[in-house]
Design a protein around this motif. Structure first.
Motif, short mmCIF file in Angstrom:
data_model
loop_
_atom_site.label_atom_id
_atom_site.label_comp_id
_atom_site.label_asym_id
_atom_site.label_seq_id
_atom_site.Cartn_x
_atom_site.Cartn_y
_atom_site.Cartn_z
N GLN A 15 3.79 5.79 -5.50
CA GLN A 15 3.72 5.85 -6.92
C GLN A 15 2.85 6.63 -7.33
O GLN A 15 2.90 7.68 -8.25
CB GLN A 15 3.60 4.59 -7.66
CG GLN A 15 4.92 3.54 -7.47
CD GLN A 15 4.45 2.21 -8.01
OE1 GLN A 15 3.29 1.91 -8.44
NE2 GLN A 15 5.43 1.21 -7.78
N ALA A 16 1.50 6.98 -6.53
CA ALA A 16 0.44 7.61 -6.97
C ALA A 16 1.00 9.13 -6.63
O ALA A 16 0.73 10.10 -7.57
CB ALA A 16 -0.63 7.36 -6.29
N ALA A 17 1.62 9.41 -5.89
CA ALA A 17 2.05 10.87 -5.19
C ALA A 17 3.21 11.28 -6.13
O ALA A 17 3.04 12.53 -6.56
CB ALA A 17 2.63 10.81 -3.92
N GLN A 27 0.92 -1.09 -0.06
CA GLN A 27 0.14 -0.01 0.12
C GLN A 27 0.86 1.34 -0.10
O GLN A 27 0.51 2.18 -0.83
CB GLN A 27 -0.74 -0.08 1.13
CG GLN A 27 -1.98 -1.20 1.19
CD GLN A 27 -2.88 -1.24 2.42
OE1 GLN A 27 -2.55 -0.43 3.54
NE2 GLN A 27 -3.83 -1.66 2.28
N GLY A 36 3.58 10.33 -9.32
CA GLY A 36 2.68 10.72 -10.59
C GLY A 36 1.87 11.99 -10.72
O GLY A 36 2.04 12.76 -11.60
N THR A 37 1.35 12.40 -9.34
CA THR A 37 0.59 13.47 -9.23
C THR A 37 1.51 14.84 -9.19
O THR A 37 1.32 16.04 -9.70
CB THR A 37 -0.12 13.65 -7.97
OG1 THR A 37 -1.17 12.24 -7.92
CG2 THR A 37 -0.76 14.81 -7.86
N THR A 77 2.11 1.71 -3.39
CA THR A 77 1.24 2.27 -4.36
C THR A 77 0.83 3.71 -4.09
O THR A 77 0.89 4.58 -4.98
CB THR A 77 -0.04 1.41 -4.09
OG1 THR A 77 0.12 0.01 -4.54
CG2 THR A 77 -1.02 1.95 -5.03
N ALA A 78 1.09 4.16 -2.87
CA ALA A 78 0.56 5.43 -2.55
C ALA A 78 1.78 6.33 -2.81
O ALA A 78 1.67 7.56 -3.45
CB ALA A 78 0.55 5.64 -1.09
#
Length: 241
Positions: free
Chosen positions: A226-228, A220, A230-231, A223-224
């Motif tokens: 990677q998302a951060a 988790q 990307g943002t 994933t978080a």
């Protein structure tokens, strides 16, 4: 590699059979059968218990001769046998001889709880000694102590083992006082392995569940992250026309 693995398999099997055989002959069935035979031969309950209680001490002495050292568990076992023998011979009370099993059990429980004040709790030390502190596996295991979750797990293990062994010692005393000598002897020889088996199974299940939770939290977090990332990535600048 395959030939080496095959050649070591029979050796491991013989070692396991020998370990199980020692437990049956010297720790569980052996003392009980010896007690029944000595009683049928006309010996008193105290004499039969004292003589049959020598068998567990043989295992400790065998380990002393083989490894040239006496570990803490061996010392507790010999102390329990000595206490039970002395009490039984001085008082002539067979039940006091049976109390010897509660002495090392209670002492081990106290040692577990007392070790929580030290740098490393007792169950962690036992696990490290079992793996071999000087082996690669042991060094990797010792390195895990830096993680808070790992330290918490082994402190919890030590608390549970300590409380469980104190409870076992109390239960042994109750069984000795409320049942026949033969029944108390049989139960006292089986109970330690039953308690240790339950605690080991619980530790294994707890460890697997904790590892799965750690893997899930790590996934988790990845994933978080990677998302951060990307943002937060900047948008490409427009080229001047």
């Amino acid at each position: 590699m395959t030939t080496s693995t095959r050649s070591t398999a029979p050796t491991r099997d013989r070692s396991r059979l020998w370990s199980v055989g020692k437990i049956v002959v010297f720790d569980t069935a052996g003392p009980f059968v010896a007690y029944l035979m000595l009683r049928s031969a006309g010996l008193s309950a105290v004499s039969a218990l004292v003589l049959s209680g020598v068998l567990p001490g043989v295992v400790v002495l065998d380990g002393l001769i083989r490894h040239r050292r006496l570990d803490a568990i061996g010392i507790l076992v010999l102390a329990g046998i000595a206490v039970g023998t002395i009490l039984g011979l001085l008082t002539g009370n067979a039940r006091l001889v049976l109390v010897e099993g509660s002495v090392p059990t209670a002492a081990f429980g106290v040692l577990c709880l007392s070790s929580l004040r030290s740098r490393r709790p007792l169950i962690f030390r036992f696990a490290l000694e079992f793996m071999g502190g000087d082996t690669p596996r042991g060094r990797d295991f010792d390195g895990l102590w830096q993680y808070p979750g790992f330290r918490h797990a082994f402190r919890l293990f030590t608390v549970v083992w300590g409380v469980a062994y104190l409870a076992e010692a109390a239960a042994r005393i109750v069984i000795v006082e409320t049942t026949s000598t033969g029944t108390a002897l049989a139960v006292s020889k089986v109970m330690p392995y039953a308690v240790a088996g339950v605690l080991t199974a619980w530790m294994t299940l707890y460890g697997r569940r904790t590892r799965r939770q750690g893997e899930r939290l790590a996934a988790q977090a990845a994933t978080a992250a990677q998302a951060a990332a990307g943002t937060a990535a900047p948008e490409p600048a427009l080229s001047a026309s």
